[in-house]
Design a protein around this motif. Sequence first.
Motif, PDB file in Angstrom:
ATOM      1  N   GLY A 241       0.826  -1.202   0.000  1.00  0.00           N
ATOM      2  CA  GLY A 241       0.000   0.000   0.000  1.00  0.00           C
ATOM      3  C   GLY A 241       0.853   1.241   0.000  1.00  0.00           C
ATOM      4  N   GLY A 242       2.034   1.166  -0.605  1.00  0.00           N
ATOM      5  CA  GLY A 242       2.840   2.368  -0.772  1.00  0.00           C
ATOM      6  C   GLY A 242       3.128   2.499  -2.251  1.00  0.00           C
ATOM      7  N   ALA A 243       2.195   3.061  -2.986  1.00  0.00           N
ATOM      8  CA  ALA A 243       2.326   3.076  -4.438  1.00  0.00           C
ATOM      9  C   ALA A 243       2.761   4.451  -4.918  1.00  0.00           C
ATOM     10  CB  ALA A 243       1.011   2.676  -5.073  1.00  0.00           C
ATOM     11  N   LEU A 244       2.899   4.577  -6.218  1.00  0.00           N
ATOM     12  CA  LEU A 244       3.320   5.838  -6.818  1.00  0.00           C
ATOM     13  C   LEU A 244       2.116   6.546  -7.412  1.00  0.00           C
ATOM     14  CD1 LEU A 244       6.462   4.429  -8.645  1.00  0.00           C
ATOM     15  CD2 LEU A 244       6.280   5.274  -6.309  1.00  0.00           C
ATOM     16  N   MET A 245       2.246   7.861  -7.565  1.00  0.00           N
ATOM     17  CA  MET A 245       1.132   8.639  -8.105  1.00  0.00           C
ATOM     18  C   MET A 245       0.951   8.326  -9.592  1.00  0.00           C
ATOM     19  SD  MET A 245      -0.259  10.392  -5.756  1.00  0.00           S
ATOM     20  CE  MET A 245      -1.032  11.881  -6.373  1.00  0.00           C
ATOM     21  N   PRO A 246      -0.274   7.981 -10.006  1.00  0.00           N
ATOM     22  CA  PRO A 246      -0.497   7.524 -11.381  1.00  0.00           C
ATOM     23  C   PRO A 246      -0.220   8.590 -12.444  1.00  0.00           C
ATOM     24  CG  PRO A 246      -2.582   7.740 -10.197  1.00  0.00           C
ATOM     25  CD  PRO A 246      -1.487   7.903  -9.193  1.00  0.00           C
ATOM     26  N   THR A 247      -0.331   9.867 -12.077  1.00  0.00           N
ATOM     27  CA  THR A 247      -0.178  10.908 -13.095  1.00  0.00           C
ATOM     28  C   THR A 247       1.283  11.254 -13.368  1.00  0.00           C
ATOM     29  OG1 THR A 247      -0.482  12.513 -11.341  1.00  0.00           O
ATOM     30  CG2 THR A 247      -2.401  12.014 -12.692  1.00  0.00           C
ATOM     31  N   MET A 248       2.191  10.757 -12.517  1.00  0.00           N
ATOM     32  CA  MET A 248       3.602  11.083 -12.712  1.00  0.00           C
ATOM     33  C   MET A 248       4.270  10.019 -13.574  1.00  0.00           C
ATOM     34  SD  MET A 248       5.181  12.444  -9.180  1.00  0.00           S
ATOM     35  CE  MET A 248       4.102  12.203  -7.806  1.00  0.00           C
ATOM     36  N   THR A 249       5.385  10.389 -14.189  1.00  0.00           N
ATOM     37  CA  THR A 249       6.185   9.369 -14.860  1.00  0.00           C
ATOM     38  C   THR A 249       7.094   8.720 -13.814  1.00  0.00           C
ATOM     39  OG1 THR A 249       8.051  10.796 -15.343  1.00  0.00           O
ATOM     40  CG2 THR A 249       6.271  10.775 -16.963  1.00  0.00           C
ATOM     41  N   VAL A 250       7.706   7.603 -14.222  1.00  0.00           N
ATOM     42  CA  VAL A 250       8.609   6.899 -13.312  1.00  0.00           C
ATOM     43  C   VAL A 250       9.754   7.828 -12.899  1.00  0.00           C
ATOM     44  CG1 VAL A 250      10.191   4.945 -13.113  1.00  0.00           C
ATOM     45  CG2 VAL A 250       8.005   4.661 -14.285  1.00  0.00           C
ATOM     46  N   ALA A 251      10.334   8.517 -13.877  1.00  0.00           N
ATOM     47  CA  ALA A 251      11.464   9.397 -13.584  1.00  0.00           C
ATOM     48  C   ALA A 251      11.051  10.541 -12.655  1.00  0.00           C
ATOM     49  CB  ALA A 251      12.049   9.955 -14.872  1.00  0.00           C
ATOM     50  N   GLN A 252       9.857  11.084 -12.863  1.00  0.00           N
ATOM     51  CA  GLN A 252       9.384  12.164 -11.989  1.00  0.00           C
ATOM     52  C   GLN A 252       9.212  11.678 -10.553  1.00  0.00           C
ATOM     53  OE1 GLN A 252       5.810  13.273 -14.078  1.00  0.00           O
ATOM     54  NE2 GLN A 252       6.724  15.134 -14.919  1.00  0.00           N
ATOM     55  N   SER A 253       8.675  10.465 -10.410  1.00  0.00           N
ATOM     56  CA  SER A 253       8.481   9.919  -9.070  1.00  0.00           C
ATOM     57  C   SER A 253       9.816   9.797  -8.353  1.00  0.00           C
ATOM     58  CB  SER A 253       7.829   8.536  -9.128  1.00  0.00           C
ATOM     59  OG  SER A 253       6.682   8.568  -9.930  1.00  0.00           O
ATOM     60  N   VAL A 254      10.800   9.253  -9.079  1.00  0.00           N
ATOM     61  CA  VAL A 254      12.120   9.063  -8.483  1.00  0.00           C
ATOM     62  C   VAL A 254      12.736  10.426  -8.147  1.00  0.00           C
ATOM     63  CG1 VAL A 254      14.453   8.176  -8.878  1.00  0.00           C
ATOM     64  CG2 VAL A 254      12.480   6.859  -9.637  1.00  0.00           C
ATOM     65  N   ALA A 255      12.566  11.391  -9.064  1.00  0.00           N
ATOM     66  CA  ALA A 255      13.138  12.721  -8.845  1.00  0.00           C
ATOM     67  C   ALA A 255      12.496  13.406  -7.651  1.00  0.00           C
ATOM     68  CB  ALA A 255      12.961  13.579 -10.095  1.00  0.00           C
ATOM     69  N   LEU A 256      11.187  13.214  -7.499  1.00  0.00           N
ATOM     70  CA  LEU A 256      10.478  13.853  -6.392  1.00  0.00           C
ATOM     71  C   LEU A 256      10.976  13.321  -5.048  1.00  0.00           C
ATOM     72  CD1 LEU A 256       8.282  15.979  -6.130  1.00  0.00           C
ATOM     73  CD2 LEU A 256       6.580  14.159  -6.014  1.00  0.00           C
ATOM     74  N   VAL A 257      11.155  12.002  -4.980  1.00  0.00           N
ATOM     75  CA  VAL A 257      11.656  11.419  -3.733  1.00  0.00           C
ATOM     76  C   VAL A 257      13.125  11.793  -3.523  1.00  0.00           C
ATOM     77  CG1 VAL A 257      12.170   9.247  -2.548  1.00  0.00           C
ATOM     78  CG2 VAL A 257       9.954   9.568  -3.634  1.00  0.00           C
ATOM     79  N   ALA A 258      13.878  11.802  -4.614  1.00  0.00           N
ATOM     80  CA  ALA A 258      15.292  12.183  -4.496  1.00  0.00           C
ATOM     81  C   ALA A 258      15.425  13.606  -3.944  1.00  0.00           C
ATOM     82  CB  ALA A 258      15.975  12.091  -5.856  1.00  0.00           C
ATOM     83  N   SER A 259      14.468  14.471  -4.304  1.00  0.00           N
ATOM     84  CA  SER A 259      14.580  15.885  -3.913  1.00  0.00           C
ATOM     85  C   SER A 259      14.494  16.080  -2.408  1.00  0.00           C
ATOM     86  CB  SER A 259      13.506  16.716  -4.621  1.00  0.00           C
ATOM     87  OG  SER A 259      12.237  16.489  -4.042  1.00  0.00           O
ATOM     88  N   VAL A 260      13.923  15.128  -1.675  1.00  0.00           N
ATOM     89  CA  VAL A 260      13.849  15.308  -0.221  1.00  0.00           C
ATOM     90  C   VAL A 260      15.008  14.647   0.519  1.00  0.00           C
ATOM     91  CG1 VAL A 260      11.377  15.685  -0.044  1.00  0.00           C
ATOM     92  CG2 VAL A 260      12.246  13.356   0.003  1.00  0.00           C
ATOM     93  N   HIS A 261      15.807  13.865  -0.208  1.00  0.00           N
ATOM     94  CA  HIS A 261      16.940  13.219   0.458  1.00  0.00           C
ATOM     95  C   HIS A 261      18.171  14.117   0.416  1.00  0.00           C
ATOM     96  CE1 HIS A 261      15.483   9.321   1.665  1.00  0.00           C
ATOM     97  NE2 HIS A 261      14.758   9.285   0.572  1.00  0.00           N
ATOM     98  N   ARG A 262      19.048  13.901   1.394  1.00  0.00           N
ATOM     99  CA  ARG A 262      20.218  14.783   1.481  1.00  0.00           C
ATOM    100  C   ARG A 262      21.320  14.397   0.512  1.00  0.00           C
ATOM    101  NH1 ARG A 262      20.199  15.133   8.045  1.00  0.00           N
ATOM    102  NH2 ARG A 262      18.166  16.152   8.177  1.00  0.00           N
ATOM    103  N   HIS A 263      21.573  13.090   0.394  1.00  0.00           N
ATOM    104  CA  HIS A 263      22.647  12.655  -0.498  1.00  0.00           C
ATOM    105  C   HIS A 263      22.138  11.549  -1.421  1.00  0.00           C
ATOM    106  CE1 HIS A 263      25.164  14.932   2.204  1.00  0.00           C
ATOM    107  NE2 HIS A 263      24.705  14.209   3.210  1.00  0.00           N
TER     108      HIS A 263
END
Lengths: 247, 324
Positions: free
Chosen positions: B85-107
């Motif tokens: 039950g931890g899925a990705l947002m359907p309207t985003m692309t795979v790369a956008q999803s990864v980029a969005l999560v990457a943006s909150v990480h420090r390294h």
Amino acid sequence: MSIAYIRLESFRQLKNARLLIFSLAVPLVMLFAFGGSFGGSGQIDQTTHLPWIVVTTLQMAAYGAMIAALSQSFNIVTERSIGWNRQLRITPLSGTGYLISKVVTAMALAIFSILVVVAVSVLSFHPHLTVGAWAAAIVGIWLGVIPFALIGILIGQFAKPEYAQPLFMVCFMGLSLLGGLWVPLQIFPQWVSNVAQVVPSYWLNRLGQMGARLDGDWLTPAIVLVAWAVAFGAFIIWRYRRDAARS
Amino acid sequence: MNENPAIQLKNLSKRFGSLTAVDGVDLTIAPGEVVALLGPNGAGKSTTIDLALGLANPTTGTASLFGDDPRTAIVEGRVGAMLQGGALMPTMTVAQSVALVASVHRHPLSVAEALERARCTEIAKQKVSKLSGGQMQRARFAVAVVSNPDLLILDEPTAAMDVEARRLFWQSMQEFTAAGRTVVFATHYLDEADTYADRIVMLAAGRVVADGTPAEVKAVVSGRRIRVTFDRTWDAALAAALENMPGVRSVEARGSQATIVTDDSDATLRSLLVAYDDAHDIEVTAHTMDDAFLALTSKSTSSTTSSRTSNATPATTPANGVRA
């Protein structure tokens, strides 16, 4: 806090054409319907002493901004039902950061909606108002939207997917009506107008008008809006903490 | 060097009203281990994972990651997870999803590298809503690894995958574990646990019922079941005789019919047929994992802990496979 996240998140939503049409179509159609038929030749509104077309423009800008801000609820409901927010919980993004990103996004959509409505009105009807007065009116409406951004988040936090739409409609229509966005409050007894002043949507419209006239008492709306913002904000944080566990 | 365990759960319990989802779990996982959490649906795997990640508050006990509060480890970017039950947002692309999560990480890793590690480069531009089950899991894996974590927690990562997708997924997983990182994955496939984990922790009804190497746990789980009918009336002497036959783990009788669970059905059958010429209607079936779970759960009410040092040994009876 992650600025990069907030930027990506709000741009992502600004690029969501369906959402933008939703928050712009109705205000623009109504602007042309009412503004065009009643205010096209420079009539003055007797209550506010502003050109009628300006009053209508501000009303529609407020309306669109309110829809844009409240519609954040659908986004949050989707994120919750899909589990995206669970995915976000295993990142350094804090609960506060998540909520701030939603407020910022709601406010970004709102200002976009306000600017489009005002720009369309200026280009189509050429109302008589200085740039400074427009700017003050825009800022006034925009600040007035803050409680609605918070209401949108609250709906998003509480509603199940199937109830988000009705809840949105109830809040949207109820607040529009009580705040005098649809029916001028002057037609009601005086006490209704007095009571309406505690409703945030009353000030959403009034702040725009006060800005356009560059006068008015700012203290009352400031107190009312801050009080609502604090109350909703506290409720949202309480709810967010409870929501942490998978049920 | 950091000698703290990657995961340490102490007397962890979670009750939802009258339902006890996790019931006194003690578990220590060292850095570098690849551990399978094996159990049927409702065994408490997902809740245990939620508790370990600090997504739910335990009713009793504590969870720590790398010697710290789970949240601290998450904020440091040391933990990646694919949750149920931890899925990705359907309207985003795979790369956008990864980029969005990457943006909150420090390294974080670069988005391109995370996509490559998860074999997502070709589907990077696809909308999440258009992905197949296997592609979706790979995309979620990319999101989980973008923080370049030391510990990866995967809740049924290969659910909804076909055989080929599963193979591809584990291939990218092995690259990840080859670098000495810790992986914990929940599954209800014994073969998956056996092939990819170097340690299996079996959960049933919210408890750890077995903990050991795949070989050890398989010995508990596998085995055959012989059903046989006798012409004589059942008595204790017969039961004792059957229990002493080679390979036999347990004997259960219903009327004149007996059910024998055995580790070596060939040897048991030979002795059985020699000793009892009235044995008939013999049926040999594989002892399924569900049977093993049932047996382990029903006999585990007194078990409390299970740790690496007191492994389940290849057991003579299922009950002995459960070490306190």
